[in-house]
Design an enzyme around this catalytic site. Structure first.
Site, mmCIF file in Angstrom:
data_model
loop_
_atom_site.group_PDB
_atom_site.id
_atom_site.type_symbol
_atom_site.label_atom_id
_atom_site.label_comp_id
_atom_site.label_asym_id
_atom_site.label_seq_id
_atom_site.Cartn_x
_atom_site.Cartn_y
_atom_site.Cartn_z
ATOM 1 N N CYS A 2 0.868 -1.170 0.000
ATOM 2 C CA CYS A 2 0.000 0.000 0.000
ATOM 3 C C CYS A 2 0.904 1.219 0.000
ATOM 4 O O CYS A 2 1.486 1.568 1.020
ATOM 5 C CB CYS A 2 -0.920 -0.001 1.215
ATOM 6 S SG CYS A 2 -2.030 1.435 1.267
ATOM 7 N N GLU A 111 -3.114 0.922 -6.412
ATOM 8 C CA GLU A 111 -2.141 -0.105 -6.742
ATOM 9 C C GLU A 111 -1.844 -0.039 -8.234
ATOM 10 O O GLU A 111 -2.661 0.463 -9.012
ATOM 11 C CB GLU A 111 -2.658 -1.491 -6.326
ATOM 12 C CG GLU A 111 -1.601 -2.564 -6.301
ATOM 13 C CD GLU A 111 -0.370 -2.160 -5.511
ATOM 14 O OE1 GLU A 111 0.589 -1.656 -6.144
ATOM 15 O OE2 GLU A 111 -0.360 -2.323 -4.280
#
Length: 258
Positions: A2, A111
């Protein structure tokens, strides 16, 4: 992994979701990057009114974990994520896993799908819960003290193996703590790390949806809602490239508190 996330939920929603007694006004943040302040939720010292559980409070920490034993932060790598599979025994995170577990409010995370083909452009995605406007990531915090006595509260987000939905994009994802498990995760007095390992697993398939977005999110300076605008997804025949080494976002134009 993340490396970027967003927090768009309003103050009232965040207060209700995390059962906070009071929370300052929350501005919408569309592109939260490492080294920036992030909102976290911790178990307070006092007991909540009408409950046998500690009250919860919110605070800001620097996104970039710094163990207390570090002498010079400029010579220490930026730890924005911690692998849940190894955090219990790893020197950097062992103490925080035992004493300082936190929740990180988010509305979703970004992402990048990196294809195997050399030179091919990565596809960015905004990955958000299908139901609701807010989610809680598992995290750890540590207060780092400098030689002159100044202190900086720091934090990291725990990651786990990607579920089937996210695996086509990346092999890692943040650990999601469900609302009914908040108390157990935050309870560092009676719940040892081994007691909460069952919470550090991939969230169920179908929980998240991935929205392809432009590469505007790559730059920290881009902080407006336009970075969430959907784009046509670039389809690649090859599977996404697996990241190796440190977990970090694609852009290094980060701020620094040191």
């Amino acid at each position: 992994m993340c490396g970027r996330f967003a927090l768009l939920a309003g103050t009232d929603l965040a207060e209700a979701y995390f059962d906070l007694a009071e929370l300052d006004d929350l501005p919408a943040r569309y592109n939260i990057a490492p080294t920036q302040p992030i909102l976290i939720v911790v178990a307070g010292e006092r007991q909540a009114p009408g409950s046998n559980l500690p009250e919860r409070r919110a605070m800001l920490v620097r996104w970039g974990f710094m163990p207390g034993w570090v002498k010079d932060p400029r010579e220490f790598p930026l730890l924005i994520n911690a692998r849940s599979e190894t955090a219990i025994g790893k020197a950097s995170f062992k103490a925080a896993m035992r004493h300082r577990r936190i929740l990180v409010p988010a509305s979703g995370f970004f992402e990048w799908r990196r294809p195997e083909e050399k030179g091919a452009k990565a596809q960015a995605y905004f990955i958000r819960p299908k139901q609701g406007e807010i989610v809680a990531f598992a995290g750890l915090m540590e207060t780092w003290s400098s030689a002159d006595g100044s202190e900086v509260d720091t934090g990291a987000i725990l990651t786990t193996a990607a579920n089937n939905d996210i695996a086509r994009i990346h092999d890692r994802m943040p650990v999601v703590i469900r609302q009914e498990d908040f108390a157990r995760w935050l309870d560092c007095k009676t719940q040892e790390p081994r007691d909460v390992t069952d919470l550090m697993k991939p969230i169920d398939d179908g929980f998240f949806e991935a929205i392809p977005v432009s590469d505007k999110v790559n730059k920290v300076a881009n902080m407006g809602p336009d970075i969430l605008e959907p784009v046509e997804e670039r389809i690649e025949d090859a599977p996404p490239k697996k990241n190796k080494g440190a977990e970090a976002p694609p852009s290094s134009d980060q701020l620094s508190l040191f």
